[in-house]
Design a protein around this motif. Structure first.
Motif, mmCIF file in Angstrom:
data_model
loop_
_atom_site.group_PDB
_atom_site.id
_atom_site.type_symbol
_atom_site.label_atom_id
_atom_site.label_comp_id
_atom_site.label_asym_id
_atom_site.label_seq_id
_atom_site.Cartn_x
_atom_site.Cartn_y
_atom_site.Cartn_z
ATOM 1 N N UNK A 141 6.807 -2.328 2.284
ATOM 2 C CA UNK A 141 7.273 -3.552 1.632
ATOM 3 C C UNK A 141 6.233 -4.669 1.727
ATOM 4 N N UNK A 142 5.518 -4.730 2.836
ATOM 5 C CA UNK A 142 4.606 -5.844 3.097
ATOM 6 C C UNK A 142 3.132 -5.516 2.846
ATOM 7 N N UNK A 143 2.864 -4.473 2.090
ATOM 8 C CA UNK A 143 1.472 -4.143 1.778
ATOM 9 C C UNK A 143 0.801 -5.309 1.068
ATOM 10 N N UNK A 144 -0.457 -5.590 1.419
ATOM 11 C CA UNK A 144 -1.169 -6.689 0.751
ATOM 12 C C UNK A 144 -1.606 -6.290 -0.650
ATOM 13 N N UNK A 145 -1.773 -7.284 -1.513
ATOM 14 C CA UNK A 145 -2.285 -7.035 -2.858
ATOM 15 C C UNK A 145 -3.675 -6.408 -2.777
ATOM 16 N N UNK A 146 -3.984 -5.574 -3.749
ATOM 17 C CA UNK A 146 -5.270 -4.885 -3.751
ATOM 18 C C UNK A 146 -5.074 -3.386 -3.699
ATOM 19 N N UNK A 147 -5.972 -2.694 -3.009
ATOM 20 C CA UNK A 147 -5.952 -1.240 -2.961
ATOM 21 C C UNK A 147 -4.606 -0.671 -2.525
ATOM 22 N N UNK A 148 -4.013 -1.264 -1.486
ATOM 23 C CA UNK A 148 -2.820 -0.668 -0.900
ATOM 24 C C UNK A 148 -1.619 -0.808 -1.835
ATOM 25 N N UNK A 149 -1.431 -1.970 -2.408
ATOM 26 C CA UNK A 149 -0.350 -2.106 -3.383
ATOM 27 C C UNK A 149 -0.616 -1.250 -4.620
ATOM 28 N N UNK A 150 -1.850 -1.217 -5.070
ATOM 29 C CA UNK A 150 -2.173 -0.409 -6.249
ATOM 30 C C UNK A 150 -1.893 1.068 -6.002
ATOM 31 N N UNK A 197 13.172 3.029 15.071
ATOM 32 C CA UNK A 197 12.089 2.046 15.047
ATOM 33 C C UNK A 197 10.926 2.542 14.196
ATOM 34 N N UNK A 198 10.656 3.851 14.238
ATOM 35 C CA UNK A 198 9.583 4.419 13.424
ATOM 36 C C UNK A 198 9.923 4.344 11.931
ATOM 37 N N UNK A 199 11.177 4.597 11.604
ATOM 38 C CA UNK A 199 11.602 4.490 10.206
ATOM 39 C C UNK A 199 11.437 3.052 9.727
ATOM 40 N N UNK A 200 11.892 2.121 10.521
ATOM 41 C CA UNK A 200 11.767 0.706 10.162
ATOM 42 C C UNK A 200 10.301 0.331 9.976
ATOM 43 N N UNK A 201 9.434 0.778 10.875
ATOM 44 C CA UNK A 201 8.004 0.476 10.772
ATOM 45 C C UNK A 201 7.457 0.922 9.415
ATOM 46 N N UNK A 202 7.787 2.150 9.006
ATOM 47 C CA UNK A 202 7.257 2.680 7.751
ATOM 48 C C UNK A 202 7.725 1.873 6.552
ATOM 49 N N UNK A 203 9.015 1.577 6.482
ATOM 50 C CA UNK A 203 9.526 0.836 5.326
ATOM 51 C C UNK A 203 9.042 -0.616 5.338
ATOM 52 N N UNK A 204 8.955 -1.221 6.502
ATOM 53 C CA UNK A 204 8.395 -2.580 6.582
ATOM 54 C C UNK A 204 6.934 -2.585 6.147
ATOM 55 N N UNK A 205 6.212 -1.548 6.530
ATOM 56 C CA UNK A 205 4.799 -1.434 6.144
ATOM 57 C C UNK A 205 4.668 -1.389 4.624
ATOM 58 N N UNK A 251 -5.082 11.237 2.270
ATOM 59 C CA UNK A 251 -4.274 11.917 3.279
ATOM 60 C C UNK A 251 -3.045 11.114 3.673
ATOM 61 N N UNK A 252 -2.936 9.884 3.218
ATOM 62 C CA UNK A 252 -1.732 9.085 3.451
ATOM 63 C C UNK A 252 -0.901 9.127 2.175
ATOM 64 N N UNK A 253 0.226 9.860 2.172
ATOM 65 C CA UNK A 253 1.008 9.995 0.940
ATOM 66 C C UNK A 253 1.617 8.690 0.450
ATOM 67 N N UNK A 254 1.570 7.643 1.249
ATOM 68 C CA UNK A 254 2.040 6.336 0.794
ATOM 69 C C UNK A 254 1.275 5.863 -0.427
ATOM 70 N N UNK A 255 0.025 6.312 -0.570
ATOM 71 C CA UNK A 255 -0.871 5.752 -1.581
ATOM 72 C C UNK A 255 -1.244 6.750 -2.678
ATOM 73 N N UNK A 256 -0.385 7.735 -2.919
ATOM 74 C CA UNK A 256 -0.682 8.722 -3.962
ATOM 75 C C UNK A 256 0.556 8.950 -4.824
#
Length: 558
Positions: free
Chosen positions: A126-135, A116-124, A47-52
């Motif tokens: 960019x800084x995803x940790x290695x593992x499931x979220x980056x994959x 600020x919300x836009x910045x939060x999303x793009x910072x999020x 349900x989070x399109x960031x990860x699909x």
């Protein structure tokens, strides 16, 4: 600073679209209310399109989240402002991109959309940790080249609530069109934080799983709101009563997306009335629906995909010389294949002959004069390759179990190609294996000499096909998928990606296409149209070749 030319407002486009219907006959006008049930050829993954990056997940997300920019309805490459109030200004060096934002917009949880919300999303991202979220965030990685210090996105700043400034490490000509993908939709920072949206294990990430229902997953600004998800059964969206663009707001009260395992099940559900619309029809279903007075096939125009004969020219140890290393032989194959016959035989006519490695609607597309079906010409190329008497053999692979929207009948298509090749003296030995994971993994690793490959766009840009998907280098080496070495091509594509002027980018992408066409490293076959299908009471559908469709214009005439 220079301002990118403004496009027509989303509001006006949707208002025009609502006045007519591509789906059905006459009606007195749009009606509000009702539930639209839509069949998808796979379940929403997260349900989070960031990860699909799969089409089913993104199709759902397109109804719920919005980005700074989007696509003009019905197109695959015309960018328009959405949450941004206009297209951005770009510094002369291409490194600073400044957006002005619309004001007064709320996320579905009632919190403010702002810089600020836009910045939060793009910072999020960019800084995803290695593992499931980056994959999972493969679209971010593809666009920006990596995460953390490897990202081409240097920083995002919010100097005031209505201004966002992107700073790049190097210019990026695909920046704007790539941001039209739902993976870059802006979501509520408050909702992500409150619902464990940054849990590094996606199997435990409540926000990504959509397990807690309305207001706690996929919290965007769009015309529909996420309501509930039952994995492998349904996803329900409800109308956003406070949508920021009331003229473009939805007619429907609710959309229910249901995944189906195969196209036959989708068609049976449509005919029984269990569903109202099939998001993608296979050719057999197209033929069936065309004979039904209460059904309609919904045209999307030219597709945003390329089906081709992939080829790998790498020499194989302890084996005879790879015949595909010969350019003349590759041209012989291109002239031997009867693309139009394949379209009529296996795609119900719902495809267009490919004249490029780009679909016709893609940004920077150029018509290339590739060899047409001509057995005599193919025999001439065979002679130039030193095979005037034939006697050439090659393995031709096709997948089993591929989704019908990818390839409806890969075995039949491979058999038809083999017959055409046999007519010019090439024996294609048919080989097959399961589409996922074997076939996909083997083509990526360069283990298949010649194979059927279908590639759909993530965004409708030249880079998405020519560079990202096909002929890029990694660490100065050709992609192992094709092992196609062409240093001048690599140089001009890298230049095109970093061009700061659109005219220069166009010229460079045109040159890249000419270089590929002169070498024929693979053989493009066709671009499938992938129509949808529905009951005739489904009105107002505005299709797009990349299947990026917001269903605000759809209404039910019943």
């Amino acid at each position: 600073m220079k301002r990118w030319a403004s496009m027509l407002a989303v509001l006006a486009l949707v208002a025009v679209a609502c006045g007519s219907s591509s789906a059905t006959g006459q009606s007195s006008g749009p009606k509000s209310g009702g539930t639209l049930t839509v069949a998808l050829d796979g379940d929403m993954k997260y349900a989070d399109p960031s990860f699909v990056n799969d089409s089913s997940s993104l199709y759902v997300a397109d109804q719920v989240v919005e980005g700074l920019v989007g696509l003009e309805p019905g197109t695959i490459s015309t960018v328009i402002p959405v949450l941004a109030s206009a297209l951005p200004t770009v510094s002369p060096d291409g490194l600073t991109i400044t957006f002005k934002l619309r004001s007064g917009i709320k996320f579905h949880d009632g919190t403010d959309f702002n810089a600020a919300a836009v910045k939060f999303n793009y910072d999020r991202w960019k800084n995803l940790p290695a593992g499931d979220l980056q994959n999972g965030a493969s679209n971010y990685e593809t666009v920006f080249g990596g995460f953390l210090v490897n990202s081409n996105l240097a920083s995002v700043d919010a100097p005031d609530p209505s201004t966002v400034v992107f700073s790049l490490v190097k210019p990026q000509s695909n920046f704007l069109i790539s941001q039209t993908v739902a993976s870059f939709g802006i979501q509520s920072p408050a909702a992500i934080k409150a619902n464990d949206g940054n849990n590094p294990k996606l199997s435990k990430n409540a926000y990504a799983l959509g397990s807690n229902g309305k207001g706690k997953a996929m919290v965007g600004t769009g015309p529909f709101m996420f309501s509930e998800r039952k994995a492998n059964d349904h996803v329900t969206l409800v109308k956003n009563p406070n949508y920021w663009n009331p003229v473009a707001g939805p007619y429907l009260d609710r959309i229910v997306f249901k995944p189906f395992a195969d196209s036959a099940s989708e068609l049976a559900a449509l005919q029984s009335g269990a569903i109202d619309l099939v998001e993608t029809l296979d050719p057999a279903a197209v033929k069936t629906l065309r004979g039904k007075s209460n059904m309609v096939v919904l045209d999307r125009g030219t597709g945003c995909n390329i089906t081709q004969l992939g080829m790998n020219a790498l020499p194989v140890p302890n084996a005879p010389a790879n015949v595909l290393a010969s350019k003349n032989l590759r041209f012989a194959i291109a002239a031997a294949v009867n693309r139009a016959a394949y379209i009529n035989g296996y795609y119900a006519g719902e495809a267009t002959v490919a004249d490029n490695w780009l679909p016709a609607g893609a940004d920077y597309y150029k018509h290339e004069y590739l060899p047409a079906y001509n057995v005599t010409a193919a025999m001439g190329y065979m002679a130039q390759a030193g095979h005037s008497t034939g006697g050439v053999s090659v393995d031709l692979w096709y997948p089993t179990g591929a989704p019908a929207s990818v390839m409806p009948d890969p075995k039949g298509l491979a058999q038809a190609i083999a017959l055409d090749l046999q007519a010019v003296g090439i024996t294609a030995r048919l080989r097959s294996e399961a589409y996922s994971p074997n076939y996909l993994a083997d083509e990526a690793a360069g283990k298949l000499p010649m194979w059927l490959q279908s590639q759909s766009c993530k965004w409708g840009g030249a880079d998405d096909f020519l560079y990202s998907s096909f002929f890029h280098y990694t660490n100065d080496l050709a992609s192992p998928t094709y092992n196609y070495t062409n240093d001048p091509l690599n140089t001009v594509m890298l230049q095109a990606l970093s061009d700061t002027d659109s005219a220069k980018a166009k010229a460079d992408w045109y040159k890249a296409q000419d270089l590929i066409a002169a070498d024929m490293p693979t053989v493009p076959l066709f671009s499938a149209k992938l129509p949808a299908g529905a009951h005739k009471y489904v009105m107002g559908f505005v299709g797009a070749g990349n299947r990026t469709e917001v269903l605000t214009t759809v209404w039910l005439n019943k």
